[in-house]
Design an enzyme around this catalytic site. Structure first.
Site, short mmCIF file in Angstrom:
data_model
loop_
_atom_site.label_atom_id
_atom_site.label_comp_id
_atom_site.label_asym_id
_atom_site.label_seq_id
_atom_site.Cartn_x
_atom_site.Cartn_y
_atom_site.Cartn_z
N ARG A 58 -0.35 43.18 5.32
CA ARG A 58 0.44 42.16 6.04
C ARG A 58 -0.46 41.27 6.90
O ARG A 58 -0.26 40.05 6.96
CB ARG A 58 1.51 42.83 6.91
CG ARG A 58 2.47 41.83 7.53
CD ARG A 58 3.62 42.54 8.21
NE ARG A 58 4.60 43.02 7.29
CZ ARG A 58 5.64 42.30 6.84
NH1 ARG A 58 5.78 41.04 7.23
NH2 ARG A 58 6.52 42.82 6.02
N HIS B 120 -2.30 38.95 4.53
CA HIS B 120 -1.36 37.94 4.03
C HIS B 120 -1.12 36.86 5.06
O HIS B 120 -0.93 35.68 4.73
CB HIS B 120 -0.04 38.62 3.66
CG HIS B 120 0.98 37.71 3.07
ND1 HIS B 120 2.01 37.19 3.81
CD2 HIS B 120 1.11 37.20 1.81
CE1 HIS B 120 2.76 36.41 3.04
NE2 HIS B 120 2.24 36.40 1.83
#
Length: 522
Positions: free
Chosen positions: A355, A358
């Site tokens: 995450r 990203h």
């Protein structure tokens, strides 16, 4: 319902050097979305090695998203019946031939290949001085390979069954000159063979008609094997466009649009049965060794007969991009996991790292990520218990996904309050540091997210060191050149449960992403 969700069409090239543009490799991926058919990729890899890797990645991503995919390659999947026997191969003729070509053809990452030398050896293995392979560049000489079409009577047909009913295709044995289909076969089939055997794809993919049979395709067959590899002939369609794109890129878009339209009209499934009127012997030849061109369904099929308006099929003149939110995230996650070494992390930490990467687009932050043992689990437990989330700045608070909070947790950011402004002025400190003092006892058992100010992180550590309230978890991501790296090092030595990315990198988006990652297991 259409059989397929996506149509990945490939225009191949046997170039000996890296090349893009005209007469090179083109890939077009058309995918069904709630908004209709969209062109999600239009790519021009410079080498076959690059194309093979890209195709494998694309298919892996589509499989992970549970998409049913038709993959078309514009070169023959087989030779005339009897070729495998002439080569002395055992087993299923098509599979044995693919394996033999993969061993004979050397194709380097820079596109340099030995296809002429391989053809010379294959001719010799079949016991013929001339043919069936023919064609090579001027100035070269081979013992068993002629430059021009030889007078050949070796028992192998010049054309496969499918090529006797369609206009246009060149000889499968021709290796050089205009329309040298043979060169594309020698360099292309090893790539399809590698894709079929790829660990990520092999349990999902099947080759038509060798593994599926020459029969209509059904949705039931695709449930178990959602990827179908097939031979196509882009020249079946005649693309129209005002965009000025080169012919190759228009053709892969046009054939993708044609397949998608046929699928929508419920005629694509029947195309997998080949052509009506085939004899039993012809079907056996096709299913065992020769293959068939998807879309050839009747005798005297003429190239270019089907007109396709590419601009209408894919508005935007070839501007291809993924525009489906879940698909974008799934593909991003797949690429992150493929390109980043996350082996040292636990499952919780790996999800957190994905995450964060990203969010910022930098895979190397995984090297700087440090998480105290069990910190992610303890932060998650705190949220489930209703703990507040204390943020150093409003931007961190805005980035937290409120609807996913397990207990309607309070999100607190006091940096802009009048009290913080006044306190910062009185104590000659930053507003972020002053805002930390305003959290008071709320910091006990809270999740603290610092994404901007090193002074805020330092102040949290000072309060804890003095015996003040102790957070359940500190996500320390301050960014900058002054104090950021130092405050993170201090956090790592504080004895608190923490998540940080060492160095100058960080920011509000990353701090918020850290909080959102905690909710991944809730």
């Amino acid at each position: 319902m259409p059989l397929f969700d996506a149509y990945l069409m490939v225009d191949w090239s046997s170039e000996t050097k890296p090349k893009t543009g005209k007469d090179s490799i083109w890939l077009a991926l058309a995918e069904r979305t709630p908004a209709g058919l969209r062109l999600h990729a239009l790519e021009n890899p410079a080498t076959r090695a690059e194309a093979r890797e890209r195709l494998a990645d694309m298919l892996d991503g589509l499989i992970r998203r549970r998409r049913r995919v038709l993959v078309g390659f514009d070169f023959p999947f087989g030779y005339s019946s009897g070729t495998a026997s002439a080569l002395g191969l055992k087993g299923a003729p098509w599979r044995a031939t693919w394996s033999a070509l993969s061993q004979a053809v050397e194709d380097r990452p820079d596109n340099a290949n030995n296809r002429f030398e391989a053809a010379d050896v294959l001719n010799r293995r079949m016991g013929f001085r001339e043919g069936p392979f023919w064609g090579h560049p001027v100035g070269r000489s081979y013992a068993n390979l002629e430059m021009t079409r030889p007078v050949y009577d070796g028992g192998l047909d010049e054309k496969r069954v499918c090529e006797t009913v369609i206009s246009g295709p060149q000889s499968i044995w021709k290796l050089a000159g205009v329309g040298s289909v043979g060169g594309q076969v020698l360099t292309g089939l090893p790539v399809v063979h590698a894709l079929r055997r790829d660990a990520r794809l092999k349990s999902h993919a099947r080759v038509w008609p060798f593994e599926t049979g020459l029969k209509p395709m059904t949705s039931g067959a695709l449930k178990q094997h959602p990827v179908v590899l097939a031979e196509i002939y882009p020249s079946l369609v005649s693309p129209r466009s005002a965009s000025g794109q080169v012919k190759d890129t228009l053709q892969v878009q046009a054939i993708a649009a044609f397949m998608a339209k046929a699928d929508e009209n419920r005629t694509l499934g029947r195309m997998f049965a080949g052509m009506k009127g085939l004899s039993g012997d012809q079907k056996r030849r096709i299913e065992r060794e020769e293959a068939w061109i998807l879309g050839v369904t009747e005798p005297d099929t003429r190239a270019g007969k089907i007109d396709i308006d590419v601009d209408a099929a894919f508005p935007g003149h070839g501007l291809a991009y993924l525009n489906d939110g879940p698909a974008i995230y799934a593909e991003s996650r797949r690429l992150i996991e493929a390109k980043t070494d996350l082996s040292r992390l636990t499952d919780d930490e790996r999800a957190l790292a994905v995450r964060l990467i990203h969010t910022c687009g930098m895979t190397d932050i995984a090297d700087d990520l440090e998480v105290s043992g069990g910190a992610v689990a303890r932060g998650r437990e705190a949220l489930i218990a209703g703990a507040p989330i204390l943020c150093d700045v409003e931007m961190v608070a805005k980035g937290i996904i409120k609807r996913r909070l397990p207990a309607s947790n309070a999100i607190v950011a006091k940096v802009a309050s009048k009290a913080a402004v006044a306190r910062a002025a009185r104590h000659h400190t930053t507003r972020s540091s002053a805002a930390v003092d305003l959290w008071g006892d709320a910091m006990e058992g809270a999740v603290v997210a610092v994404g901007n100010a090193p002074t805020a992180l330092f102040r949290v550590l000072e309060i804890v060191a003095a015996g003040g309230p102790r957070p359940a978890l500190v996500i320390g991501m301050p960014v900058g050149f002054v104090g950021a790296a130092e405050s993170k090092r201090a956090l790592a030595k504080s004895g608190l449960d923490f998540v940080t990315v060492h160095g100058r990198r960080g920011g509000s988006a990353m701090a918020a992403a850290g909080v959102n990652a905690l909710m991944g297991g809730i």
